[in-house]
Motif scaffolding. Sequence first.
Motif, PDB file in Angstrom:
ATOM      1  N   GLU A 152     -61.815  42.708  29.537  1.00  0.00           N
ATOM      2  CA  GLU A 152     -61.131  43.764  28.794  1.00  0.00           C
ATOM      3  C   GLU A 152     -62.009  44.382  27.714  1.00  0.00           C
ATOM      4  N   CYS A 153     -62.970  43.623  27.196  1.00  0.00           N
ATOM      5  CA  CYS A 153     -63.769  44.066  26.050  1.00  0.00           C
ATOM      6  C   CYS A 153     -65.177  44.468  26.479  1.00  0.00           C
ATOM      7  N   ALA A 154     -65.748  45.423  25.776  1.00  0.00           N
ATOM      8  CA  ALA A 154     -67.137  45.824  26.015  1.00  0.00           C
ATOM      9  C   ALA A 154     -68.071  44.791  25.405  1.00  0.00           C
ATOM     10  N   TYR A 155     -69.071  44.391  26.147  1.00  0.00           N
ATOM     11  CA  TYR A 155     -70.051  43.438  25.635  1.00  0.00           C
ATOM     12  C   TYR A 155     -70.740  43.979  24.385  1.00  0.00           C
ATOM     13  N   THR A 156     -70.824  45.286  24.290  1.00  0.00           N
ATOM     14  CA  THR A 156     -71.507  45.947  23.175  1.00  0.00           C
ATOM     15  C   THR A 156     -70.600  46.199  21.977  1.00  0.00           C
ATOM     16  N   ASP A 157     -69.398  45.638  21.982  1.00  0.00           N
ATOM     17  CA  ASP A 157     -68.455  45.821  20.877  1.00  0.00           C
ATOM     18  C   ASP A 157     -68.334  44.507  20.106  1.00  0.00           C
ATOM     19  N   LYS A 158     -69.035  44.424  18.983  1.00  0.00           N
ATOM     20  CA  LYS A 158     -69.056  43.173  18.205  1.00  0.00           C
ATOM     21  C   LYS A 158     -67.713  42.868  17.551  1.00  0.00           C
ATOM     22  N   THR A 159     -66.822  43.841  17.469  1.00  0.00           N
ATOM     23  CA  THR A 159     -65.514  43.608  16.843  1.00  0.00           C
ATOM     24  C   THR A 159     -64.531  42.923  17.785  1.00  0.00           C
ATOM     25  N   ALA A 160     -64.839  42.905  19.079  1.00  0.00           N
ATOM     26  CA  ALA A 160     -63.883  42.376  20.059  1.00  0.00           C
ATOM     27  C   ALA A 160     -64.467  41.314  20.977  1.00  0.00           C
ATOM     28  N   TYR A 161     -65.631  41.588  21.571  1.00  0.00           N
ATOM     29  CA  TYR A 161     -66.145  40.704  22.617  1.00  0.00           C
ATOM     30  C   TYR A 161     -66.318  39.250  22.175  1.00  0.00           C
ATOM     31  N   PRO A 162     -66.814  38.970  20.957  1.00  0.00           N
ATOM     32  CA  PRO A 162     -67.020  37.565  20.566  1.00  0.00           C
ATOM     33  C   PRO A 162     -65.730  36.782  20.331  1.00  0.00           C
ATOM     34  N   LEU A 163     -64.580  37.453  20.411  1.00  0.00           N
ATOM     35  CA  LEU A 163     -63.307  36.776  20.158  1.00  0.00           C
ATOM     36  C   LEU A 163     -62.710  36.117  21.396  1.00  0.00           C
ATOM     37  N   PHE A 164     -62.986  36.668  22.578  1.00  0.00           N
ATOM     38  CA  PHE A 164     -62.151  36.369  23.738  1.00  0.00           C
ATOM     39  C   PHE A 164     -62.831  35.507  24.786  1.00  0.00           C
ATOM     40  N   SER A 165     -61.973  34.766  25.507  1.00  0.00           N
ATOM     41  CA  SER A 165     -62.403  33.857  26.560  1.00  0.00           C
ATOM     42  C   SER A 165     -61.596  34.128  27.822  1.00  0.00           C
ATOM     43  N   ASP A 166     -62.020  33.526  28.918  1.00  0.00           N
ATOM     44  CA  ASP A 166     -61.307  33.630  30.193  1.00  0.00           C
ATOM     45  C   ASP A 166     -60.649  32.284  30.507  1.00  0.00           C
ATOM     46  N   SER A 167     -59.414  32.337  31.010  1.00  0.00           N
ATOM     47  CA  SER A 167     -58.676  31.088  31.235  1.00  0.00           C
ATOM     48  C   SER A 167     -57.500  31.318  32.171  1.00  0.00           C
ATOM     49  N   GLY A 168     -56.990  30.220  32.704  1.00  0.00           N
ATOM     50  CA  GLY A 168     -55.762  30.242  33.498  1.00  0.00           C
ATOM     51  C   GLY A 168     -54.962  28.979  33.248  1.00  0.00           C
ATOM     52  N   VAL A 169     -53.658  29.120  33.118  1.00  0.00           N
ATOM     53  CA  VAL A 169     -52.769  27.986  32.833  1.00  0.00           C
ATOM     54  C   VAL A 169     -51.556  28.033  33.754  1.00  0.00           C
TER      55      VAL A 169
END
Length: 353
Positions: A152-169
Motif C-alpha cells: 500500500e505504501c511507496a518505498y520512497t515515502d519515509k512517513t509511511a513505508y517504515p511503519l507497515f508489515s505484511d501478515s495474515g491471521v
Amino acid sequence: MALITIKNVVIRGMAACVPSKIEENSDYPYFDDNELDRMIPTIGIERRRVLEKEKTCADLACKAAEKLLNELGWEKESIDLLVFCSPDRDYILPDTACIIQGKLGLSKSTMAFDMTLGCTGWTYSMTNVCSLLSSGCIKRALLLTGNMGTYECAYTDKTAYPLFSDSGVTTALEYKNGASPIFCQLGTDGKNYEDIIIHDGGARNGVTENSLLLKDFGPNIKRSRLHMEMKGMEVFAFALKTAPKSVEELFDYCQINKDEVDCYFFHQANYYMVKKIIKKMKIDPEKAPFSLLNFGNTGACSIPFTMITERAELLRNNHLKNVGCSFGVGLSWASLFFETDHIIIPELIEFDN
C-alpha cells in the motif's frame, strides 16, 4: 454509536503467518542519521516482515488457517462460514474469500465473503461473524485477516513505508450455547475519510497514466496516487480522542471495571500514539503489550497478531478477560470485550518467499 451484545460464541483458536523476509528500519535509505535516531524510538518499530512479489496476504492467512484447522482437529467439512477481511484483496472480482474457500478445500456449502476494512478490520469483522454465529444456524467459522502495508505504501515515502508489515491471521470461532457474551462498541467518522486514503484505483478514480507518477511531497517523501497518503497529526488527534472514549463507553455498556480486564490489545499504530492512549486511560502498561518492535503495524491483523506473538502462553493456559480496541482508516473505530478460555495458538508460522 453502535453498542452490541453477542451471545453464544467462543474463540477456539488463533494462528498467524508472516513472510520470512525481514527488513531493518536501520537500513532504510530515506532516513538520515538524525531521523533514524529519533524516529525508531518514537514509532517503536525496528524491523518489519515483507512479502515478495506475486504473493499476497491471502497466502499468509491461508497458511495460518491450514495450521489452525490441523491443531484444532476440525474437519474442513465442518466450516460453515469463511470471511476474509483486508483492504488488500487479490482481485477486484471475485471475493478473495471465495478463492480461499477453494484453496482450503472447504465444503461447497460454506458461505464465503470479503470485508475491506483496514485498521479496524478484526474488530468489525469479529462483530459481523460472531453475530451470524450467535443464532446457532451456523456452527463454525473462520475469520481470516490480512495486511500488505508494504504494498500500500511507496518505498520512497519515509512517513509511511517504515511503519507497515505484511501478515495474515486466522481466528477460529464456534457456536456454544450459554457462552459468555461479547460486547461491542463501534463508530465511524466518514467526513474525515481523506485522512488515510489511496486516491486512485477504485471506481471513483480509476487508474490513469497520472496515477502512476511519483510526486514529491517533501524531503524523501515521494508517492503516487496508488499509494497510501496519511495525515499523521490528524490521525494522531483522532486516535487519542476516540480510543479512550470508545473503551469507556464499552465499559459503561457491559458494566465491567477496567481493573477486571486481564489484557488490553490496542491497534498497533505506533508506539508513541498507543503509549499516550494507555496513559490517558490509566491502564496498567503490563496489561497492554506491543508487537511493533519486530513486526511493525500489521493493520487489520494487529490485535490478534499481538495476542499471538506477545501473550500466547497466557492465552493458552488461562481463562482471560480481554479488550481489543482499534482505530484508523475510514475513519472508524471499535472496541470489543471478550473472554478466552485456554485457546489453541500454534507457534508463529514463517512463510518462505
